[in-house]
Design a protein around this motif. Sequence first.
Motif, PDB file in Angstrom:
ATOM      1  N   PHE A  68       0.839  -1.202   0.000  1.00  0.00           N
ATOM      2  CA  PHE A  68       0.000   0.000   0.000  1.00  0.00           C
ATOM      3  C   PHE A  68       0.874   1.253   0.000  1.00  0.00           C
ATOM      4  CE2 PHE A  68      -1.952   3.214   2.890  1.00  0.00           C
ATOM      5  CZ  PHE A  68      -2.902   3.696   2.003  1.00  0.00           C
ATOM      6  N   CYS A  72       1.499   4.035  -3.467  1.00  0.00           N
ATOM      7  CA  CYS A  72       1.246   5.475  -3.391  1.00  0.00           C
ATOM      8  C   CYS A  72       2.527   6.291  -3.583  1.00  0.00           C
ATOM      9  CB  CYS A  72       0.613   5.820  -2.044  1.00  0.00           C
ATOM     10  SG  CYS A  72      -1.020   5.115  -1.786  1.00  0.00           S
ATOM     11  N   LEU A 102      -4.346   7.042  -3.674  1.00  0.00           N
ATOM     12  CA  LEU A 102      -4.484   6.357  -2.392  1.00  0.00           C
ATOM     13  C   LEU A 102      -5.730   5.476  -2.370  1.00  0.00           C
ATOM     14  CD1 LEU A 102      -3.644   7.720   1.060  1.00  0.00           C
ATOM     15  CD2 LEU A 102      -5.921   6.774   0.754  1.00  0.00           C
ATOM     16  N   LEU A 106      -5.824   1.538  -1.744  1.00  0.00           N
ATOM     17  CA  LEU A 106      -6.668   0.947  -0.717  1.00  0.00           C
ATOM     18  C   LEU A 106      -7.532  -0.171  -1.290  1.00  0.00           C
ATOM     19  CD1 LEU A 106      -7.906   4.018   1.382  1.00  0.00           C
ATOM     20  CD2 LEU A 106      -6.501   2.112   2.200  1.00  0.00           C
ATOM     21  N   VAL A 142      -2.813   5.290   6.788  1.00  0.00           N
ATOM     22  CA  VAL A 142      -3.406   6.007   5.650  1.00  0.00           C
ATOM     23  C   VAL A 142      -3.043   7.489   5.715  1.00  0.00           C
ATOM     24  CG1 VAL A 142      -5.578   6.715   4.570  1.00  0.00           C
ATOM     25  CG2 VAL A 142      -5.285   4.361   5.365  1.00  0.00           C
TER      26      VAL A 142
END
Length: 250
Positions: A68, A72, A102, A106, A142
């Motif tokens: 993840f 990004c 993002l 996700l 996040v």
Amino acid sequence: MQLGRREIASRYRGSVMGILWSLLSPMIMLVVYTFVFSVVFKARWGIGGDDKASFAMNVFAGIIVHGFFAECVSRAPGLMLQYVSYVKRVVFPLWILPPVVLVSALFHSAISIAVLLVAQLLIQGFVHWQVIALPLVMLPLVLVVLGVSWFLTALGVFLRDIGQIIPVFITVMMFMAPVFYPVSALPEAYQGWLYLNPLTPAIEMMRALVLAGHLPSVGDYLLYLALGLACALLGGLFFRRTRRGFADVL
């Protein structure tokens, strides 16, 4: 959300297997990493057992978090170059482009998490009810990634060399986090250094939650959340301050 859907769709446009690649890619790497680290280097975890299936789930949890972050961060420096036509539009909110990437990351992470939970159900016969807290537990990560993405997106406009540094940075972040080994595998004097990597708390919390059903301590979580909020705030502020110069440089 519409931009997010377009981002996901464009990634697999023209591909024969389409979105199945979001499943196959991490699973192929999981098999390779499990063999190398559990058979060749004989690494072991205390969470979930010492068999190869438990090892694979521990590694997969770390891969999801790092993947993840990597998706990004790797795209951030070139984002304004990719959407240069939007830079000329005064009314277009450029700040939204890093969150669009993002959202796409996700989505792929959610697929990988679903695979991890199905694997746990098949191997262990149950899934801990505490996994319902996973979105909340991953919120600080996040926010950290969002802040870093805003910062690198803006910096990439003015410093094109940053795109050459990022792959090395991503690799360093992977091996300096407990992706393939537990924190306890390091000498005690060095264990604290791993927590300078913002991926470490996310990986540790995710493993403990999914594989052992342990919720993070309130103090540790609030500290990580504060780091995430600070990172998002600073990254967003840097993007806002430098945004006026994008059109001149591009």
